[in-house]
Write a protein that holds these residues in place. Sequence first.
Motif, short mmCIF file in Angstrom:
data_model
loop_
_atom_site.label_atom_id
_atom_site.label_comp_id
_atom_site.label_asym_id
_atom_site.label_seq_id
_atom_site.Cartn_x
_atom_site.Cartn_y
_atom_site.Cartn_z
N ARG A 41 0.44 -1.04 0.29
CA ARG A 41 -0.07 0.19 0.19
C ARG A 41 0.92 1.20 -0.16
NH1 ARG A 41 1.95 3.77 3.77
NH2 ARG A 41 2.06 2.78 5.75
N SER A 42 0.17 2.57 -0.33
CA SER A 42 0.62 3.18 -0.38
C SER A 42 -0.28 4.66 0.07
CB SER A 42 0.86 4.45 -2.28
OG SER A 42 -0.38 4.18 -2.31
N LYS A 43 0.09 5.19 0.65
CA LYS A 43 -0.30 6.74 1.51
C LYS A 43 -1.38 6.90 0.86
CE LYS A 43 2.89 9.11 4.34
NZ LYS A 43 3.23 10.34 4.83
N VAL A 46 -4.82 4.23 1.65
CA VAL A 46 -4.63 4.37 2.40
C VAL A 46 -5.73 5.42 3.30
CG1 VAL A 46 -4.60 4.73 5.11
CG2 VAL A 46 -2.64 3.52 3.98
N GLY A 47 -5.86 6.19 1.74
CA GLY A 47 -6.54 7.43 1.59
C GLY A 47 -8.02 6.73 1.49
N GLU A 128 -2.80 0.26 6.67
CA GLU A 128 -1.91 1.30 7.19
C GLU A 128 -0.94 1.83 7.77
OE1 GLU A 128 -2.77 6.04 8.06
OE2 GLU A 128 -4.00 4.56 9.39
#
Length: 154
Positions: A41-43, A46-47, A128
């Motif tokens: 996952r990337s930020k 997660v958003g 996350e």
Amino acid sequence: MRTNVDPVEVMRRVGRSDLREHFALRNMLEAEAARLAAAHRSKADVGLLRRLLNARGEREQHVSSAAFAEADTAFHCAIAGMCGNGALAELYRYFANSVRLNTLTMLEDKELPEPGLAAHKVIVDAIERQDGEAAAAAVRNLVAPLIAALEKSS
């Protein structure tokens, strides 16, 4: 065992499986997808999950069961889409129509537990934190009461 299998026929047979079998398969796919998503996952991912989870909300917030099932399916498809395994992501995307339809079937049965928003949030939190084992466990914990209820009723 046959090795040349028509994929359309395979998915037709999956679609005809009973509800307990469907949720057991879904549990396997989603647990692995969540475990892998935590590693990849990337930020931004997660958003996206948080926005989709917010849109999913609780069942009562939706104008129809169909709208809720669509939002729930979008959330789970996003996890599969970020797992870093293209084959798993495509398999889940292909399976998504069955997911949506069986979610609707589950929602119609008032005796079956519907996993709520808090249980889904645990999955996102683990992704996350990049804790793959916790993400997979959260998925299994999410679906376990439903599978148990289906086993009890069969």
